[in-house]
Design a protein around this motif. Structure first.
Motif, PDB file in Angstrom:
ATOM      1  N   CYS A  70       0.575  -1.173  -0.132  1.00  0.00           N
ATOM      2  CA  CYS A  70       0.058   0.131   0.048  1.00  0.00           C
ATOM      3  C   CYS A  70       0.778   1.434   0.756  1.00  0.00           C
ATOM      4  O   CYS A  70       1.886   1.331   1.072  1.00  0.00           O
ATOM      5  N   ARG A  71       0.588   2.176  -0.883  1.00  0.00           N
ATOM      6  CA  ARG A  71       1.473   3.459  -1.137  1.00  0.00           C
ATOM      7  C   ARG A  71       0.177   4.320  -0.606  1.00  0.00           C
ATOM      8  O   ARG A  71       0.415   5.364  -0.476  1.00  0.00           O
ATOM      9  N   GLY A  72      -0.606   4.087   0.347  1.00  0.00           N
ATOM     10  CA  GLY A  72      -1.581   5.040   0.647  1.00  0.00           C
ATOM     11  C   GLY A  72      -2.032   6.276  -0.262  1.00  0.00           C
ATOM     12  O   GLY A  72      -2.526   7.154  -0.276  1.00  0.00           O
ATOM     13  N   CYS A  73      -2.442   6.354  -1.802  1.00  0.00           N
ATOM     14  CA  CYS A  73      -2.865   6.922  -2.564  1.00  0.00           C
ATOM     15  C   CYS A  73      -4.389   6.691  -1.911  1.00  0.00           C
ATOM     16  O   CYS A  73      -4.735   8.057  -2.865  1.00  0.00           O
ATOM     17  N   GLY A  74      -5.004   6.488  -1.961  1.00  0.00           N
ATOM     18  CA  GLY A  74      -6.337   6.710  -1.455  1.00  0.00           C
ATOM     19  C   GLY A  74      -7.387   6.443  -3.049  1.00  0.00           C
ATOM     20  O   GLY A  74      -8.774   7.159  -2.350  1.00  0.00           O
ATOM     21  N   VAL A  75      -7.353   5.987  -3.579  1.00  0.00           N
ATOM     22  CA  VAL A  75      -7.907   5.471  -4.604  1.00  0.00           C
ATOM     23  C   VAL A  75      -9.113   5.062  -3.874  1.00  0.00           C
ATOM     24  O   VAL A  75     -10.769   4.716  -4.457  1.00  0.00           O
ATOM     25  N   CYS A  76      -8.824   3.960  -3.231  1.00  0.00           N
ATOM     26  CA  CYS A  76     -10.504   2.749  -2.474  1.00  0.00           C
ATOM     27  C   CYS A  76     -11.050   3.476  -2.190  1.00  0.00           C
ATOM     28  O   CYS A  76     -11.731   3.495  -2.009  1.00  0.00           O
ATOM     29  N   ILE A  77     -10.552   4.930  -1.187  1.00  0.00           N
ATOM     30  CA  ILE A  77     -11.371   5.026  -0.410  1.00  0.00           C
ATOM     31  C   ILE A  77     -13.057   5.626  -1.125  1.00  0.00           C
ATOM     32  O   ILE A  77     -13.631   5.193  -0.547  1.00  0.00           O
ATOM     33  N   SER A  78     -12.777   6.138  -2.493  1.00  0.00           N
ATOM     34  CA  SER A  78     -13.965   6.719  -3.051  1.00  0.00           C
ATOM     35  C   SER A  78     -14.809   5.750  -3.550  1.00  0.00           C
ATOM     36  O   SER A  78     -15.990   5.662  -3.856  1.00  0.00           O
ATOM     37  N   ARG A  79     -14.078   4.321  -4.271  1.00  0.00           N
ATOM     38  CA  ARG A  79     -14.833   3.348  -4.403  1.00  0.00           C
ATOM     39  C   ARG A  79     -15.321   2.379  -3.408  1.00  0.00           C
ATOM     40  O   ARG A  79     -15.894   1.767  -3.891  1.00  0.00           O
TER      41      ARG A  79
END
Length: 194
Positions: A70-79
């Motif tokens: 995990c790189r903490g990009c945050g794409v998963c948050i909105s999905r």
């Protein structure tokens, strides 16, 4: 304390299974998946560009995160349709941590806004400063708000309340407030439909 199935929030035991250890928090941003219900869902797995989230063939399995990928990009948050994913960064500064969280209310807070930091029960836990609001097209309509909080709140804060928004919502979908429910009960309502 009963778990999310009966109380609507994760128990301390459930949280212990999903929160990153202090050593990982100190290394930089990492996703925290507070999903503990086995339902058919896997958008987070498909969204992760680093392959850090695995649900597997059985889409009712709980998502598992490989914190090393995990790189903490945050794409998963909105999905995440359940609004159950956050990114935390314990390495942000000596005194503050960053928390990226899903936010579905309008108007969106702006960078620099001071907001109330709320815990998992919606109770005030401290103050937060909005660092960034991301509404990029790839976010499926759910904005991601990044806030800075005192470091000791990194595993406590999971929502915000901007100034002037003191309403407590009982049903967010229909925007039914606590005040409206209390008024309905005073006027004789005794069922959810009423």
């Amino acid at each position: 304390m009963p778990g999310v199935k009966y109380s609507g929030r994760l128990s301390d035991r459930e949280l212990a299974g999903v929160l990153p250890p202090a050593e990982r928090l100190a290394q930089g941003p990492v996703a925290v998946i507070e999903c503990v219900q086995e339902i058919p869902c896997n958008p987070c797995e498909k969204a992760c560009p680093f392959g850090a989230i695995t649900v597997g063939e059985d889409i009712t399995a709980l998502p598992v995160i490989d914190r090393n990928k995990c790189r903490g990009c945050g794409v998963c948050i909105s999905r995440c349709p359940g609004l159950a994913i956050f990114v935390v960064d314990g390495a942000y500064s000596a005194d503050e941590a960053l928390i990226m969280l899903p936010y579905e209310y309008l108007p969106l807070p702006a960078a620099g806004d001071e907001v109330a930091a709320l815990d998992r029960d919606g109770r005030p836990a401290g103050r937060a400063r909005v660092v960034k609001t991301n509404t990029a097209a790839g976010l499926d309509g759910t904005a991601v708000v990044t806030i800075a909080v005192a470091k000791d709140l990194i595993n406590v804060v999971r929502n915000i309340r901007p100034p002037g928004r003191d309403k407590v919502y009982i049903c967010r979908c229909n925007e039914v407030t606590e005040a409206e429910v209390r008024q309905a009960v005073r006027e004789g309502a005794r069922t959810v439909a009423a």
